[in-house]
Design a protein around this motif. Structure first.
Motif, PDB file in Angstrom:
ATOM      1  N   ARG A 113       0.837  -1.220   0.000  1.00  0.00           N
ATOM      2  CA  ARG A 113       0.000   0.000   0.000  1.00  0.00           C
ATOM      3  C   ARG A 113       0.862   1.257   0.000  1.00  0.00           C
ATOM      4  O   ARG A 113       0.572   2.220  -0.712  1.00  0.00           O
ATOM      5  N   VAL A 114       1.925   1.262   0.787  1.00  0.00           N
ATOM      6  CA  VAL A 114       2.828   2.417   0.837  1.00  0.00           C
ATOM      7  C   VAL A 114       3.467   2.628  -0.532  1.00  0.00           C
ATOM      8  O   VAL A 114       3.531   3.760  -1.037  1.00  0.00           O
ATOM      9  N   GLU A 115       3.949   1.539  -1.138  1.00  0.00           N
ATOM     10  CA  GLU A 115       4.575   1.647  -2.462  1.00  0.00           C
ATOM     11  C   GLU A 115       3.571   2.148  -3.495  1.00  0.00           C
ATOM     12  O   GLU A 115       3.905   2.976  -4.349  1.00  0.00           O
ATOM     13  N   GLU A 116       2.351   1.652  -3.431  1.00  0.00           N
ATOM     14  CA  GLU A 116       1.309   2.091  -4.363  1.00  0.00           C
ATOM     15  C   GLU A 116       1.007   3.577  -4.166  1.00  0.00           C
ATOM     16  O   GLU A 116       0.852   4.321  -5.148  1.00  0.00           O
ATOM     17  N   ALA A 117       0.949   4.029  -2.928  1.00  0.00           N
ATOM     18  CA  ALA A 117       0.701   5.450  -2.650  1.00  0.00           C
ATOM     19  C   ALA A 117       1.843   6.307  -3.192  1.00  0.00           C
ATOM     20  O   ALA A 117       1.604   7.382  -3.772  1.00  0.00           O
ATOM     21  N   LEU A 118       3.076   5.823  -3.037  1.00  0.00           N
ATOM     22  CA  LEU A 118       4.226   6.565  -3.575  1.00  0.00           C
ATOM     23  C   LEU A 118       4.177   6.630  -5.101  1.00  0.00           C
ATOM     24  O   LEU A 118       4.442   7.682  -5.700  1.00  0.00           O
ATOM     25  N   ARG A 119       3.824   5.525  -5.721  1.00  0.00           N
ATOM     26  CA  ARG A 119       3.714   5.509  -7.183  1.00  0.00           C
ATOM     27  C   ARG A 119       2.611   6.477  -7.641  1.00  0.00           C
ATOM     28  O   ARG A 119       2.766   7.190  -8.633  1.00  0.00           O
ATOM     29  N   ALA A 120       1.510   6.492  -6.918  1.00  0.00           N
ATOM     30  CA  ALA A 120       0.409   7.397  -7.268  1.00  0.00           C
ATOM     31  C   ALA A 120       0.846   8.849  -7.116  1.00  0.00           C
ATOM     32  O   ALA A 120       0.525   9.693  -7.969  1.00  0.00           O
ATOM     33  N   GLU A 121       1.594   9.156  -6.058  1.00  0.00           N
ATOM     34  CA  GLU A 121       2.104  10.527  -5.872  1.00  0.00           C
ATOM     35  C   GLU A 121       3.047  10.901  -7.003  1.00  0.00           C
ATOM     36  O   GLU A 121       2.972  12.009  -7.548  1.00  0.00           O
ATOM     37  N   GLU A 122       3.960   9.983  -7.336  1.00  0.00           N
ATOM     38  CA  GLU A 122       4.908  10.263  -8.422  1.00  0.00           C
ATOM     39  C   GLU A 122       4.175  10.470  -9.743  1.00  0.00           C
ATOM     40  O   GLU A 122       4.511  11.367 -10.515  1.00  0.00           O
ATOM     41  N   GLN A 123       3.168   9.631  -9.982  1.00  0.00           N
ATOM     42  CA  GLN A 123       2.395   9.768 -11.222  1.00  0.00           C
ATOM     43  C   GLN A 123       1.650  11.099 -11.242  1.00  0.00           C
ATOM     44  O   GLN A 123       1.585  11.769 -12.283  1.00  0.00           O
ATOM     45  N   ALA A 124       1.113  11.510 -10.103  1.00  0.00           N
ATOM     46  CA  ALA A 124       0.410  12.793 -10.021  1.00  0.00           C
ATOM     47  C   ALA A 124       1.372  13.942 -10.312  1.00  0.00           C
ATOM     48  O   ALA A 124       1.025  14.899 -11.022  1.00  0.00           O
ATOM     49  N   GLU A 125       2.598  13.845  -9.812  1.00  0.00           N
ATOM     50  CA  GLU A 125       3.601  14.886 -10.083  1.00  0.00           C
ATOM     51  C   GLU A 125       3.961  14.915 -11.564  1.00  0.00           C
ATOM     52  O   GLU A 125       4.066  15.993 -12.170  1.00  0.00           O
TER      53      GLU A 125
END
Length: 138
Positions: A113-125
């Motif tokens: 879940r943490v990794e997925e949240a980080l990927r989502a943040e990076e994708q949003a950026e």
């Protein structure tokens, strides 16, 4: 962010290791008892041979044989107790393994879940940068 399950995992591993040590100790005790029975059984033919050499030896052999039988019964009773203890430890060990696996799975899910949240943040950026560039290009 959720808390790590690492402290629970360490505690569960410790429990598993302690139970494994207890089981190994029980196995050593059991083997010692088996060795005692084997030594007793090996001594019987020697004593029988000695008993045939003279009358006193023949008379003493009866007492010796009874003592061997009683000692083997006592050892077997001890083995039964050891086996019961081993069964109990095995049950507790199975439970400890299940608990450890449960915590490990929870931690794997938390990390995912943490990794997925980080990927989502990076994708949003990345999306934000791309959108800014498109606006700047127009």
């Amino acid at each position: 962010m959720t808390r790590s399950h690492e402290p629970l995992i360490r505690l569960a591993r410790f429990k598993v290791e302690e139970l494994q040590k207890q089981l190994a100790d029980i196995d050593r005790v059991r083997q010692s008892l088996i060795d005692q029975v084997e030594r007793l059984e090996a001594s019987v033919p020697e004593e029988q041979a000695a008993a045939t050499q003279n009358k006193d030896g023949f008379l003493a052999y009866g007492s010796y044989a009874q003592a061997v039988i009683k000692r083997k019964q006592n050892i077997r009773a001890s083995m039964d107790e050891v086996d019961q203890q081993a069964d109990e430890i095995r049950e507790r060990l199975e439970g400890a393994f299940r608990e450890l696996k449960k915590y490990e799975l929870l931690e794997e899910r938390r990390v995912a879940r943490v990794e997925e949240a980080l990927r989502a943040e990076e994708q949003a950026e990345v999306d934000e940068i791309a959108q800014s560039r498109r606006r700047a290009a127009h």
